[in-house]
Design a protein around this motif. Structure first.
Motif, PDB file in Angstrom:
ATOM      1  N   ASP A   1     -50.146  81.698  -0.953  1.00 51.89           N
ATOM      2  CA  ASP A   1     -49.418  81.090   0.173  1.00 51.89           C
ATOM      3  C   ASP A   1     -49.283  79.583  -0.003  1.00 51.89           C
ATOM      4  OD1 ASP A   1     -49.274  83.616   1.362  1.00 51.89           O
ATOM      5  OD2 ASP A   1     -51.235  83.335   2.327  1.00 51.89           O
ATOM      6  N   GLY A   2     -49.019  79.158  -1.226  1.00 53.46           N
ATOM      7  CA  GLY A   2     -48.812  77.743  -1.476  1.00 53.46           C
ATOM      8  C   GLY A   2     -50.080  76.929  -1.602  1.00 53.46           C
ATOM      9  N   LYS A   3     -51.234  77.556  -1.442  1.00 54.42           N
ATOM     10  CA  LYS A   3     -52.505  76.854  -1.553  1.00 54.42           C
ATOM     11  C   LYS A   3     -53.336  77.484  -2.664  1.00 54.42           C
ATOM     12  CE  LYS A   3     -52.694  75.600   3.357  1.00 54.42           C
ATOM     13  NZ  LYS A   3     -53.504  75.677   4.611  1.00 54.42           N
ATOM     14  N   THR A   4     -54.179  76.645  -3.311  1.00 52.17           N
ATOM     15  CA  THR A   4     -55.024  77.163  -4.388  1.00 52.17           C
ATOM     16  C   THR A   4     -56.429  77.459  -3.872  1.00 52.17           C
ATOM     17  OG1 THR A   4     -55.644  74.922  -5.058  1.00 52.17           O
ATOM     18  CG2 THR A   4     -53.773  75.945  -6.190  1.00 52.17           C
ATOM     19  N   GLU A   5     -57.042  78.445  -4.459  1.00 53.48           N
ATOM     20  CA  GLU A   5     -58.391  78.870  -4.070  1.00 53.48           C
ATOM     21  C   GLU A   5     -59.195  79.146  -5.337  1.00 53.48           C
ATOM     22  OE1 GLU A   5     -60.458  82.875  -2.163  1.00 53.48           O
ATOM     23  OE2 GLU A   5     -58.369  82.405  -1.687  1.00 53.48           O
ATOM     24  N   LEU A   6     -60.414  78.614  -5.424  1.00 51.82           N
ATOM     25  CA  LEU A   6     -61.283  78.846  -6.570  1.00 51.82           C
ATOM     26  C   LEU A   6     -62.032  80.162  -6.383  1.00 51.82           C
ATOM     27  CD1 LEU A   6     -62.724  75.274  -7.217  1.00 51.82           C
ATOM     28  CD2 LEU A   6     -61.027  76.498  -8.584  1.00 51.82           C
ATOM     29  N   VAL A   7     -61.881  81.057  -7.329  1.00 50.46           N
ATOM     30  CA  VAL A   7     -62.513  82.380  -7.250  1.00 50.46           C
ATOM     31  C   VAL A   7     -63.545  82.502  -8.370  1.00 50.46           C
ATOM     32  CG1 VAL A   7     -62.151  84.871  -7.371  1.00 50.46           C
ATOM     33  CG2 VAL A   7     -60.456  83.411  -6.251  1.00 50.46           C
ATOM     34  N   PRO A   8     -64.833  82.651  -8.044  1.00 51.76           N
ATOM     35  CA  PRO A   8     -65.852  82.824  -9.092  1.00 51.76           C
ATOM     36  C   PRO A   8     -65.696  84.190  -9.759  1.00 51.76           C
ATOM     37  CG  PRO A   8     -66.834  83.140  -6.935  1.00 51.76           C
ATOM     38  CD  PRO A   8     -65.422  82.697  -6.679  1.00 51.76           C
ATOM     39  N   VAL A   9     -65.844  84.196 -11.070  1.00 51.03           N
ATOM     40  CA  VAL A   9     -65.682  85.450 -11.816  1.00 51.03           C
ATOM     41  C   VAL A   9     -66.766  85.578 -12.875  1.00 51.03           C
ATOM     42  CG1 VAL A   9     -63.183  85.618 -11.481  1.00 51.03           C
ATOM     43  CG2 VAL A   9     -64.089  84.352 -13.444  1.00 51.03           C
ATOM     44  N   LYS A  10     -67.028  86.804 -13.255  1.00 52.06           N
ATOM     45  CA  LYS A  10     -67.884  87.111 -14.391  1.00 52.06           C
ATOM     46  C   LYS A  10     -66.974  87.460 -15.552  1.00 52.06           C
ATOM     47  CE  LYS A  10     -71.551  90.215 -15.991  1.00 52.06           C
ATOM     48  NZ  LYS A  10     -72.410  91.383 -15.646  1.00 52.06           N
ATOM     49  N   VAL A  11     -67.173  86.800 -16.684  1.00 55.14           N
ATOM     50  CA  VAL A  11     -66.285  86.968 -17.826  1.00 55.14           C
ATOM     51  C   VAL A  11     -66.866  88.014 -18.775  1.00 55.14           C
ATOM     52  CG1 VAL A  11     -65.149  85.818 -19.756  1.00 55.14           C
ATOM     53  CG2 VAL A  11     -65.534  84.584 -17.620  1.00 55.14           C
ATOM     54  N   GLY A  12     -66.000  88.954 -19.181  1.00 60.13           N
ATOM     55  CA  GLY A  12     -66.407  89.986 -20.139  1.00 60.13           C
ATOM     56  C   GLY A  12     -65.832  89.725 -21.516  1.00 60.13           C
TER      57      GLY A  12
END
Length: 431
Positions: A393-404
């Motif tokens: 929606d036009g805004k950025t959000e930081l999403v924590p992830v686990k990398v495989g």
């Protein structure tokens, strides 16, 4: 001079026209004049916007890809120890052709009419062996004979009658008469047998005399009984001497009639002797009978490669051959990786011979399709944890992830905790 009304009107119209024209020129010029502030605003770079790509669901597979040279595995020089011969080492037959196969337990050459039998082993044949010999070379021989199905008895590093028997069987299967002991040893065995026969006869005579004395009811049998005991001891000694003499006269193994090669079968690459010539030095060179492909990879890639891993060889016509990693050997900052085809038909063998081919070795893969993002979408927070920036929606959000698993520029990711990330979400990869 007084002007007429008409002249005055003409003058007024001209002045008005001139004023109007001047006004137009001023307007145009004013439009073209720009202040420094306006000029800077117009020439500044546009405000940066995010570059995004969608999160995808797909299977990932990391692989090592390189080019390798095909060859026959493990070339070695084969030498025959001819120092034990009493005559020149003349090659009399069985000269192999280049491309033929050296099989274990078979003659690879004939020298002075005797076979040179190939066996698999790491310790070279450095001396002749015979009954009574002991040592690691005898132990290797016994293990080899036992593996080939020739029972040597106790595998204990001692060349005994069981070992001699197994050696005879080896020669018989190869189609040759077994080696014979020296004549004096055979003569000694014959003499020992005659002594045993004489001791048996003496014992029978002593026993017969004792029986006659008993039948005659002789009052004292001490002499006869003593003669029997002496005859028994003499026979025991004679039998022991016969066993020792016959053991020494058993089948020997001349140093010039066996060649150990680290592994068999092998393919003959080059022959350095001919029939009628003298064998010296390396009589031939041979490589593994199986064709392999060798490639060099960097240390980071080589550390992940293990024997038995599946591989794919791409031939010159684009067709592929399934293969397996045979070995990966570190050489400084790189690895030499040897890959062996599973099975080759005649056409594939010909295509691979001395060719340079593409080798693909899958290292890891995901179990089916997983959420993936480009590696450029990943960043690390202050705590070192991985994250992606999602535009919503036009805004950025930081999403924590686990990398495989990472492969082909993508990484498998899983949102951490209550974070939301799904297929089609737009992740920022640049600005």
């Amino acid at each position: 001079m007084t002007s007429s009304p008409k002249s005055r009107r003409q003058i007024l119209v001209g002045v008005a026209s001139l004023a109007a024209a001047s006004l137009g020129v001023g307007v145009v010029a004013g439009a073209r004049i720009t202040s420094p502030e306006d000029a800077a605003a117009k020439t500044a770079a546009p405000k940066a916007s995010q570059i995004t790509v969608p999160v995808e669901k797909k299977a990932l597979s990391s692989k090592v890809v390189g080019r390798g040279d095909a060859s026959f595995d493990g070339a070695v020089n084969i030498r025959v120890e001819t120092s034990g011969l009493t005559t020149p080492a003349i090659v009399t037959g069985k000269v192999p052709a280049v491309g033929s196969t050296i099989a274990e337990g078979k003659a690879l050459l004939e020298i002075v009419g005797r076979p040179v039998i190939a066996l698999a082993g790491v310790l070279p044949m450095y001396r002749s062996l015979a009954p009574g010999s002991k040592g690691p070379d005898v132990l290797q021989l016994e293990r080899t004979l036992d593996r080939l199905g020739f029972d040597p008895g106790s595998v204990d590093g001692k060349y005994d009658s069981g070992t001699a028997r197994a050696v005879r069987e080896l020669y018989e299967q190869a189609g040759y008469d077994a080696p014979e002991a020296e004549q004096q040893l055979k003569d000694a065995a014959d003499a020992a047998k005659k002594n045993t026969d004489a001791a048996k006869k003496a014992l029978r005579q002593a026993q017969s005399q004792l029986k006659q004395a008993k039948d005659a009811k002789a009052p004292d049998l001490t002499v006869q009984k003593g003669a029997v005991e002496d005859a028994k001891e003499a026979l025991a000694d004679a039998r022991e001497a016969q066993d020792d003499a016959e053991l020494k006269a058993g089948t020997p193994l001349p140093v010039a009639e066996i060649v150990y090669v680290k592994s068999l079968p092998r393919r003959v690459d080059k022959v350095n002797v001919e029939r009628g010539g003298t064998a010296s030095g390396a009589v031939m060179s041979a490589s593994g009978a199986a064709l392999v492909v060798t490639l060099k990879v960097d240390a980071a890639a080589g550390e992940n490669l293990k024997p038995g891993m599946a591989a794919i060889l791409t031939l010159g016509d684009g067709s592929t051959v399934n293969a397996k990693v045979k070995r990966a050997t570190r050489k400084g900052e790189s690895y030499d990786v040897v890959v062996a085809p599973n099975k080759l038909n005649a056409k594939q063998l010909e295509q691979l011979r001395d060719a340079n081919v593409r080798v693909t070795i899958p290292v890891k893969s995901t179990s089916g399709k997983v959420l993936t993002v480009p590696l450029a979408a990943l960043s690390a927070g202050s705590d070192g944890a991985s994250r992606v920036e999602v535009l919503r929606d036009g805004k950025t959000e930081l999403v924590p992830v686990k990398v495989g698993l990472s492969a082909d520029g993508f990484a498998a990711v899983t949102p951490v905790g209550d974070a939301k990330l799904g297929e089609g979400d737009q992740v920022v990869v640049g600005r």
